[in-house]
Scaffold this motif. Structure first.
Motif, PDB file in Angstrom:
ATOM      1  N   GLY A  28       0.704  -0.717  -0.333  1.00 13.01           N
ATOM      2  CA  GLY A  28      -0.062   0.516  -0.421  1.00 13.01           C
ATOM      3  C   GLY A  28       0.927   1.525   0.061  1.00 13.01           C
ATOM      4  O   GLY A  28       2.046   0.694  -0.096  1.00 13.01           O
ATOM      5  N   ASN A  29       0.108   2.105   0.094  1.00  8.30           N
ATOM      6  CA  ASN A  29       0.731   4.104   0.021  1.00  8.30           C
ATOM      7  C   ASN A  29       0.392   4.865   0.417  1.00  8.30           C
ATOM      8  O   ASN A  29      -1.077   4.367   0.706  1.00  8.30           O
ATOM      9  CB  ASN A  29       1.479   4.293  -1.535  1.00  8.30           C
ATOM     10  N   ARG A  30       0.458   5.985   1.064  1.00  9.71           N
ATOM     11  CA  ARG A  30       0.017   6.800   1.819  1.00  9.71           C
ATOM     12  C   ARG A  30       0.933   7.523   1.336  1.00  9.71           C
ATOM     13  O   ARG A  30       2.051   7.803   1.389  1.00  9.71           O
ATOM     14  CB  ARG A  30      -0.262   6.961   2.989  1.00  9.71           C
ATOM     15  N   LEU A  31       0.517   9.147   0.748  1.00  6.85           N
ATOM     16  CA  LEU A  31       0.956  10.815   0.922  1.00  6.85           C
ATOM     17  C   LEU A  31       1.153  11.328   2.154  1.00  6.85           C
ATOM     18  O   LEU A  31      -0.059  10.796   3.086  1.00  6.85           O
ATOM     19  CB  LEU A  31       0.589  11.382  -0.039  1.00  6.85           C
ATOM     20  N   MET A  40       5.075  10.492  -0.776  1.00  5.61           N
ATOM     21  CA  MET A  40       4.396   8.994  -1.006  1.00  5.61           C
ATOM     22  C   MET A  40       5.546   8.351  -0.339  1.00  5.61           C
ATOM     23  O   MET A  40       6.421   8.170  -0.549  1.00  5.61           O
ATOM     24  CB  MET A  40       4.701   8.919  -2.172  1.00  5.61           C
ATOM     25  N   LEU A  41       4.893   7.805   0.950  1.00  8.74           N
ATOM     26  CA  LEU A  41       5.840   6.130   1.671  1.00  8.74           C
ATOM     27  C   LEU A  41       4.365   5.359   1.236  1.00  8.74           C
ATOM     28  O   LEU A  41       4.208   5.596   1.011  1.00  8.74           O
ATOM     29  CB  LEU A  41       5.421   6.486   2.942  1.00  8.74           C
ATOM     30  N   ILE A  54       8.694   2.583   3.657  1.00  8.21           N
ATOM     31  CA  ILE A  54       9.858   3.148   2.476  1.00  8.21           C
ATOM     32  C   ILE A  54       9.801   4.292   1.467  1.00  8.21           C
ATOM     33  O   ILE A  54       8.049   4.677   1.433  1.00  8.21           O
ATOM     34  CB  ILE A  54      10.755   2.759   1.404  1.00  8.21           C
ATOM     35  N   ARG A  55      10.028   5.877   1.792  1.00  5.54           N
ATOM     36  CA  ARG A  55      10.204   7.276   0.458  1.00  5.54           C
ATOM     37  C   ARG A  55      10.077   6.528  -1.066  1.00  5.54           C
ATOM     38  O   ARG A  55      10.817   5.437  -1.287  1.00  5.54           O
ATOM     39  CB  ARG A  55      10.880   7.811   1.565  1.00  5.54           C
ATOM     40  N   GLU A  56       9.875   7.532  -1.709  1.00  5.44           N
ATOM     41  CA  GLU A  56       9.166   7.422  -2.909  1.00  5.44           C
ATOM     42  C   GLU A  56      11.210   7.984  -3.418  1.00  5.44           C
ATOM     43  O   GLU A  56      11.197   7.664  -4.548  1.00  5.44           O
ATOM     44  CB  GLU A  56       8.209   7.796  -3.373  1.00  5.44           C
TER      45      GLU A  56
END
Length: 65
Positions: A28-31, A40-41, A54-56
């Protein structure tokens, strides 16, 4: 990147002298917004069974397939 992508990246682990290569599955991801930036993580299941964020913009982050 999207959920289900297999990704790879390198990261320096202390006390190891150089960067280690990691591989994981995007769950998944989240801003995340701060006063200075938006980033974005990605939640990633690493090949050792640990879930990391992890960071984009982490060096060497790329989709394997």
């Amino acid at each position: 990147m999207k959920v289900g992508d297999l990704v790879t990246w390198s990261w320096c682990n202390v006390p190891d002298p150089g960067p280690a290569q990691f591989t994981g599955l995007v769950l998944g991801n989240r801003l995340v917004k701060t006063d200075e930036e938006k980033i974005m993580l990605y939640r990633v299941l690493v090949n050792d069974g640990v879930i990391n964020e992890i960071r984009e913009d982490i060096p060497g982050l790329q989709v394997v397939r």
